[in-house]
Design an enzyme around this catalytic site. Structure first.
Site, PDB file in Angstrom:
ATOM      1  N   ARG A 174       0.921  -1.078  -0.290  1.00  0.00           N
ATOM      2  CA  ARG A 174       0.291   0.208  -0.057  1.00  0.00           C
ATOM      3  C   ARG A 174       0.552   1.235  -0.133  1.00  0.00           C
ATOM      4  O   ARG A 174       0.239   2.176   0.626  1.00  0.00           O
ATOM      5  CB  ARG A 174      -1.344   0.361   0.718  1.00  0.00           C
ATOM      6  CG  ARG A 174      -2.212  -0.996   1.175  1.00  0.00           C
ATOM      7  CD  ARG A 174      -2.713  -1.201  -0.018  1.00  0.00           C
ATOM      8  NE  ARG A 174      -4.069  -2.406  -0.058  1.00  0.00           N
ATOM      9  CZ  ARG A 174      -3.233  -3.595  -0.654  1.00  0.00           C
ATOM     10  NH1 ARG A 174      -1.995  -3.846  -0.747  1.00  0.00           N
ATOM     11  NH2 ARG A 174      -4.638  -4.837  -0.371  1.00  0.00           N
ATOM     12  N   SER A 224     -10.861  -0.777   3.445  1.00  0.00           N
ATOM     13  CA  SER A 224     -10.304  -1.196   4.668  1.00  0.00           C
ATOM     14  C   SER A 224      -9.920   0.022   5.367  1.00  0.00           C
ATOM     15  O   SER A 224      -9.018   0.720   4.478  1.00  0.00           O
ATOM     16  CB  SER A 224      -9.320  -2.372   4.302  1.00  0.00           C
ATOM     17  OG  SER A 224      -9.816  -2.905   4.034  1.00  0.00           O
ATOM     18  N   GLU A 294      -5.663   2.527   6.525  1.00  0.00           N
ATOM     19  CA  GLU A 294      -4.471   2.609   5.181  1.00  0.00           C
ATOM     20  C   GLU A 294      -5.226   3.831   4.380  1.00  0.00           C
ATOM     21  O   GLU A 294      -5.330   3.801   3.636  1.00  0.00           O
ATOM     22  CB  GLU A 294      -5.165   0.958   4.741  1.00  0.00           C
ATOM     23  CG  GLU A 294      -5.014   0.910   3.153  1.00  0.00           C
ATOM     24  CD  GLU A 294      -5.764  -0.631   3.050  1.00  0.00           C
ATOM     25  OE1 GLU A 294      -6.368  -0.408   2.018  1.00  0.00           O
ATOM     26  OE2 GLU A 294      -5.233  -1.289   3.577  1.00  0.00           O
TER      27      GLU A 294
END
Length: 301
Positions: A174, A224, A294
């Site tokens: 990520r 998420s 995130e």
């Protein structure tokens, strides 16, 4: 503020919207106003804009579909840059596809499947843009952007146009180099392989069914909220801590997926932030694990 908004309006930078509420530009449907939202429609306008912002030292940030972003209730001071419809395109060619920053990543995966290209199946459930997917090295189902990425055209914060290779992007979980070296993706090229349409479609259908059964897709959310810690899943930790369904104001830990926070209708950014902090504190005290967001929390607090 009025001085630089006037400056932007007088130059070829695209549409300039003053004091524009950002809630309608994020999938959480939360967020106060930006001093200015600027929507360039082509490469020339984007380069002009970034050069002006750099020259006059005007603060700015970028926005795609807002699928991994929480904008504060007070909004964002400075300029928010959002690539316009001129960056919404996809051109398939031998060996893969080149797509503009504003093109839907989900749509790209669906069209690739219809054309019997494999490699983008994981993107069928990632509700962002191509630019955002590259920026975040978005991933799902055991794959991510770095697996298929070939190159991207990027305008750096100085206004310089560059083309980055996979090595230049420094992809990690990520993460990409653009987290550390500011720039905006204009377009990206992905390397794909020819496959069997039936096999590709069956795989994507299975992913879709799993999402439908396990994720609150009918509610305003941002996917998420926390990254998975090494060797574990954030959702498992949050559910095991008994936090599913916990609410703060209009924000709720989803009863379907514990790593999703949903807007039940009137949630504020502070509701979501409070819930995130309580989740982090609980998991830290119970498991000694620091859950890392995130999603990006941006704006004036």
């Amino acid at each position: 503020m009025q001085q630089w908004i006037s400056l932007l309006s007088q130059n070829n930078v695209g549409k300039v919207l003053e004091n524009e509420p950002l809630a309608k530009y994020t999938t959480w449907k939360i967020g106060g106003p930006a001093d200015a939202l600027v929507i360039p429609e082509n490469k020339e306008q984007m380069v002009n804009l970034i050069q002006l912002l750099h020259k006059h030292q005007i603060p700015w940030m970028q926005l795609g579909r807002g699928s991994n972003m929480l904008v504060s209730d007070k909004g964002i001071r400075g300029v928010v840059v959002k690539p316009g419809e001129g960056f919404d395109y996809a051109e398939f060619h031998e060996g893969g596809v080149t797509a503009g920053a504003a093109h839907s990543f989900v749509k790209l995966s669906v069209v690739a499947a219809k054309k019997e290209w494999t490699g983008l199946e994981f993107g069928s459930g990632i509700p962002g843009t191509v630019g955002g997917a590259v920026y975040m090295n978005a991933g799902a189902h055991g794959s991510d952007v770095s697996r298929i990425f070939q190159s991207a055209e990027i305008v750096l914060e100085t206004g310089e146009l560059v083309r980055y290779s996979k090595e230049d992007m420094e992809f990690a979980y990520r993460h990409s180099v653009l987290h550390d070296r500011r720039g905006i993706v204009l377009e990206a090229t992905f390397e794909l392989q020819q496959g069997e349409r039936k096999v590709i479609s069956e795989s994507m259908a299975a992913y879709k069914d799993r999402r439908r059964r396990t994720q609150p897709l009918q509610m305003a959310c941002a996917g998420s909220v926390f990254r998975n810690p090494p060797g574990d899943h954030a959702a498992r930790l949050i559910e095991a801590a008994g936090l599913k369904g916990m609410t703060r104001g209009g924000a709720q830990v989803s009863t379907m997926h514990a790593n999703f926070i949903v807007n039940t209708g009137q949630a504020t950014a502070e509701d979501v932030i409070t819930l995130m902090q309580q989740i982090q504190n609980t998991i830290s005290s119970q498991n000694g694990i620091n859950l890392v967001p995130e999603v990006f929390v941006v704006g004036e607090r």
